[in-house]
Write a protein that holds these residues in place. Structure first.
Motif, PDB file in Angstrom:
ATOM      1  N   ASN A  37       0.814  -1.221   0.000  1.00 22.45           N
ATOM      2  CA  ASN A  37       0.000   0.000   0.000  1.00 22.45           C
ATOM      3  C   ASN A  37       0.846   1.268   0.000  1.00 22.45           C
ATOM      4  O   ASN A  37       0.357   2.343  -0.342  1.00 22.45           O
ATOM      5  CB  ASN A  37      -0.946   0.015   1.201  1.00 22.45           C
ATOM      6  CG  ASN A  37      -1.998  -1.057   1.090  1.00 22.45           C
ATOM      7  OD1 ASN A  37      -2.330  -1.506   0.006  1.00 22.45           O
ATOM      8  ND2 ASN A  37      -2.522  -1.477   2.230  1.00 22.45           N
ATOM      9  N   GLU A  79      -0.576   7.943  -8.949  1.00 22.01           N
ATOM     10  CA  GLU A  79      -1.360   7.106  -9.859  1.00 22.01           C
ATOM     11  C   GLU A  79      -0.589   6.746 -11.130  1.00 22.01           C
ATOM     12  O   GLU A  79      -0.999   5.859 -11.880  1.00 22.01           O
ATOM     13  CB  GLU A  79      -2.685   7.794 -10.218  1.00 22.01           C
ATOM     14  CG  GLU A  79      -2.541   9.090 -10.970  1.00 22.01           C
ATOM     15  CD  GLU A  79      -2.333  10.312 -10.077  1.00 22.01           C
ATOM     16  OE1 GLU A  79      -2.138  11.398 -10.628  1.00 22.01           O
ATOM     17  OE2 GLU A  79      -2.361  10.184  -8.852  1.00 22.01           O
ATOM     18  N   PRO A  82       2.705   2.771 -12.342  1.00 20.52           N
ATOM     19  CA  PRO A  82       2.983   1.723 -13.328  1.00 20.52           C
ATOM     20  C   PRO A  82       3.705   2.246 -14.566  1.00 20.52           C
ATOM     21  O   PRO A  82       4.661   1.632 -15.036  1.00 20.52           O
ATOM     22  CB  PRO A  82       1.604   1.183 -13.700  1.00 20.52           C
ATOM     23  CG  PRO A  82       0.697   1.595 -12.613  1.00 20.52           C
ATOM     24  CD  PRO A  82       1.271   2.839 -12.029  1.00 20.52           C
ATOM     25  N   ASN A 119      -0.382  -5.170 -17.154  1.00 20.81           N
ATOM     26  CA  ASN A 119      -1.187  -5.444 -15.971  1.00 20.81           C
ATOM     27  C   ASN A 119      -0.803  -4.465 -14.854  1.00 20.81           C
ATOM     28  O   ASN A 119      -0.114  -4.838 -13.907  1.00 20.81           O
ATOM     29  CB  ASN A 119      -0.973  -6.895 -15.530  1.00 20.81           C
ATOM     30  CG  ASN A 119      -1.946  -7.304 -14.469  1.00 20.81           C
ATOM     31  OD1 ASN A 119      -2.848  -6.564 -14.122  1.00 20.81           O
ATOM     32  ND2 ASN A 119      -1.760  -8.498 -13.944  1.00 20.81           N
ATOM     33  N   PRO A 120      -1.240  -3.214 -14.943  1.00 23.94           N
ATOM     34  CA  PRO A 120      -0.832  -2.207 -13.955  1.00 23.94           C
ATOM     35  C   PRO A 120      -1.367  -2.460 -12.552  1.00 23.94           C
ATOM     36  O   PRO A 120      -0.849  -1.892 -11.594  1.00 23.94           O
ATOM     37  CB  PRO A 120      -1.377  -0.897 -14.523  1.00 23.94           C
ATOM     38  CG  PRO A 120      -2.257  -1.237 -15.644  1.00 23.94           C
ATOM     39  CD  PRO A 120      -2.055  -2.654 -16.000  1.00 23.94           C
ATOM     40  N   ASP A 121      -2.363  -3.328 -12.396  1.00 19.11           N
ATOM     41  CA  ASP A 121      -2.891  -3.611 -11.055  1.00 19.11           C
ATOM     42  C   ASP A 121      -1.906  -4.413 -10.210  1.00 19.11           C
ATOM     43  O   ASP A 121      -1.970  -4.361  -8.979  1.00 19.11           O
ATOM     44  CB  ASP A 121      -4.211  -4.376 -11.154  1.00 19.11           C
ATOM     45  CG  ASP A 121      -5.306  -3.537 -11.789  1.00 19.11           C
ATOM     46  OD1 ASP A 121      -5.216  -2.292 -11.701  1.00 19.11           O
ATOM     47  OD2 ASP A 121      -6.230  -4.124 -12.372  1.00 19.11           O
ATOM     48  N   SER A 122      -1.017  -5.148 -10.829  1.00 22.20           N
ATOM     49  CA  SER A 122      -0.043  -5.969 -10.105  1.00 22.20           C
ATOM     50  C   SER A 122       1.337  -5.333 -10.076  1.00 22.20           C
ATOM     51  O   SER A 122       2.346  -6.023  -9.948  1.00 22.20           O
ATOM     52  CB  SER A 122       0.051  -7.350 -10.754  1.00 22.20           C
ATOM     53  OG  SER A 122      -1.181  -7.997 -10.727  1.00 22.20           O
ATOM     54  N   VAL A 123       1.396  -4.022 -10.189  1.00 23.49           N
ATOM     55  CA  VAL A 123       2.678  -3.334 -10.276  1.00 23.49           C
ATOM     56  C   VAL A 123       3.552  -3.594  -9.047  1.00 23.49           C
ATOM     57  O   VAL A 123       4.771  -3.742  -9.170  1.00 23.49           O
ATOM     58  CB  VAL A 123       2.478  -1.820 -10.527  1.00 23.49           C
ATOM     59  CG1 VAL A 123       1.846  -1.130  -9.344  1.00 23.49           C
ATOM     60  CG2 VAL A 123       3.788  -1.166 -10.879  1.00 23.49           C
ATOM     61  N   TYR A 125       3.846  -6.249  -7.183  1.00 24.52           N
ATOM     62  CA  TYR A 125       4.489  -7.568  -7.251  1.00 24.52           C
ATOM     63  C   TYR A 125       5.564  -7.625  -8.323  1.00 24.52           C
ATOM     64  O   TYR A 125       6.603  -8.259  -8.145  1.00 24.52           O
ATOM     65  CB  TYR A 125       3.436  -8.653  -7.453  1.00 24.52           C
ATOM     66  CG  TYR A 125       2.434  -8.654  -6.328  1.00 24.52           C
ATOM     67  CD1 TYR A 125       2.829  -8.989  -5.028  1.00 24.52           C
ATOM     68  CD2 TYR A 125       1.124  -8.273  -6.547  1.00 24.52           C
ATOM     69  CE1 TYR A 125       1.926  -8.963  -3.983  1.00 24.52           C
ATOM     70  CE2 TYR A 125       0.211  -8.250  -5.500  1.00 24.52           C
ATOM     71  CZ  TYR A 125       0.624  -8.592  -4.224  1.00 24.52           C
ATOM     72  OH  TYR A 125      -0.269  -8.560  -3.189  1.00 24.52           O
TER      73      TYR A 125
END
Length: 161
Positions: A37, A79, A82, A119-123, A125
């Motif tokens: 986070n 924001e 990514p 896949n910017p949601d998993s940046v 990881y």
């Protein structure tokens, strides 16, 4: 006509920088995995610290300024993590490939940059994976170089007359 070439290396400074870079990457990767986070703080701080380390190592201004600018952009616009980090990884991977020092890691870095864009949601990881992979591979390369030099008693300075 006489030519005089002197090539001297400072392996101690190079090793110190390599250890610092590896430790910075490992700590950053672990922090990203523990606190995803706070990615914008961790990634921005890593990029600024990397740029300052490049400046300390007297790397050209464009190369050392690039991570600093990317880190500041991440702090200002979280924001955009990514895209900013993917652009940084693409540039960093291209530098590694072009230098032919770490070509495999350069290709992996560019692949991770593309995966971040896809896949910017998993940046978080992907960033953690890159950091841990980069830190471990830097340490492995450091120990391999150290073992090679241990068996070789030659002086690192070369003078040709």
């Amino acid at each position: 006509m006489q030519f005089h070439f002197q090539i001297s290396s400072t392996p101690q400074k190079s090793r110190e920088r390599q250890v610092l870079t590896a430790l910075l990457a490992l700590v950053t990767g672990a922090l990203v995995l523990m606190y995803p986070n706070f990615l914008y703080l961790i990634a921005g701080g890593y990029l600024i610290a990397l740029g300052l380390m490049f400046m300390y190592a007297r790397v050209p201004a464009f190369i050392s300024g690039f991570p600093i600018v990317a880190g500041v952009l991440i702090f200002i616009f979280p924001e955009l993590i990514p895209y900013t980090f993917a652009i940084f990884l693409g540039f960093f991977g291209l530098m590694m490939v072009m230098a032919f020092q770490f070509a495999i890691m350069g290709f992996l870095t560019m692949i991770i940059a593309v995966l971040i864009l896809m896949n910017p949601d998993s940046v978080a990881y992907f960033i953690a994976a890159f950091m841990l992979l980069y830190g471990v591979s830097n340490l492995i390369r450091l120990f391999q170089d150290r073992n090679r030099k241990r068996g070789n008693d030659d002086d690192p300075d070369v003078i040709v007359h």
